[in-house]
Design an enzyme around this catalytic site. Sequence first.
Site, short mmCIF file in Angstrom:
data_model
loop_
_atom_site.label_atom_id
_atom_site.label_comp_id
_atom_site.label_asym_id
_atom_site.label_seq_id
_atom_site.Cartn_x
_atom_site.Cartn_y
_atom_site.Cartn_z
N GLU A 1 9.78 16.66 15.27
CA GLU A 1 10.09 16.56 13.84
C GLU A 1 9.25 17.56 13.05
O GLU A 1 8.02 17.58 13.16
CB GLU A 1 9.81 15.14 13.34
CG GLU A 1 10.26 14.92 11.91
CD GLU A 1 10.11 13.47 11.47
OE1 GLU A 1 11.01 12.96 10.79
OE2 GLU A 1 9.08 12.85 11.82
N LYS B 1 0.85 -1.19 0.00
CA LYS B 1 0.00 0.00 0.00
C LYS B 1 0.89 1.23 0.00
O LYS B 1 1.47 1.60 1.01
CB LYS B 1 -0.92 0.05 1.23
CG LYS B 1 -2.00 1.15 1.10
CD LYS B 1 -2.44 1.72 2.41
CE LYS B 1 -1.55 2.83 2.88
NZ LYS B 1 -1.65 4.07 2.04
#
Length: 482
Positions: A383, A175
């Site tokens: 992040e 996927k």
Amino acid sequence: MTERYQNYVNGEWIDTRTNETFETTDPATPAEVVAEYQLSDGSDAEAAVEAAATAQDEWGQTPAPERGALLREAGSILADRKEELTELLTREEGKTHAEAGGEVQRAIDIFYYYAEKTRDLGGTVKSASGPRTNLYTVDEPVGVAGLITPWNYPIAIPAWKLAPALATGNTVVLKPAKVAPGVAVALFEALDEAGLPDGVANVVTGPGSTVGNTLVTHEDVDAVSFTGSGEVGHMVYDQATDDGKRVQTELGGKNPTVVSDSADVEDAAEIVANGAFGVTGQACTACSRAIVHTDLYDEFVDAVVAQAESIEIGPGDEYDMGPQVTESELEGTLDYIEVAEREGATLETGGGQPEGDRFGDGYYVEPTVFSGVDNDFRIAQEEVFGPVLAVIEVEDFEAGLAAANDVQYGLSASIVTDDHTEAERFVREVEAGVAKVNAKTTGLELHVPFGGFKQSSSETWREQGDAGIDFYTIEKTVYDGF
């Protein structure tokens, strides 16, 4: 005319059972549709898993060099299509032409590498304690592998999961991320053209909530390999391990470069800038913290600002740095810039969206440098996933090493120094899965292990090189008394 892509299941290109689709757009010109894909649901993923499970025994029993020959042929097909795939990657993900071309070449090289590794697959022979006994091991495929990959390296990461899985006799369902799936689908076009047997490799496009969840929870999936955000990765790990599956997750990073007082400032600034602003900062190994000795701090800030301001921004086919991949990614970066200013960091350059005709409505942001950053600021701990660099001042090497390790992540880290003792200590003591000396935090060789420490990884299995083979194989010990 918009290119239309289908799922690849059991050797056939098919539409989703609901006949629903989604479109991708060019982040440099968001009004421009690039391609149309299948908006699959759980039933489409289930059909792909069933096809992989049916094909697994025969593929696992296929001689490894024969499997390698198919990978090699697929790599050659990808090489013939390199320019086409480079352009597609640039249009969907926003990388520059040079960056996209390098990534496509990496996928080609990965296929060639694992094609050759199939000749060395097998076990080991040991000496038995008694007479008339042959003692040896056999490596067998784990089974069906569910692969879930991100948008930021949309062909390289699928390739480095897919190739070792197939080389070792596993069947797979992939996927890819919805944002830029085209080049991942191209891997399956190449495998199909190379003659891969039906059901061995399958690709299903769609959302993680349905397609991805099916791959993680389906009883016929034996191994799950996930690269993406920490939040999703931890859920994937918990779900898959609860079902007894073999799991590897590669997640985020907050990667430092420590600049020693012995470093050449201009060299250090170039190394840091390349790591921070390459691929628009959208790499899990991107440098987001420069931890700089106080004696060089002011000079370094000036030098890295000059590096940032020399970068030409624009569409990836002509300029040094392209756009961010989506509007939401751009907004996330701009939000972090606002947070950094509120916390008291000094904005040295960048911080906004560039203006001019060539930028249009594209998702562009300027390369951004903050000085005066404390290591407990959010900009130094979380992040960002954009071209934003926090520059942190430290009084000595000890403080620099401590700051480098004082985050929840541990993916990639580097040091710029002329002191060999410092370099050796840094490599030994930095809490990161990748440690570099006098080099940028980004950039990986394909034949060595890759993975992180702490919240950057499940710390179970590494990827790439022989480690990639280890994840997809299970060892059987044989006592042969003939």
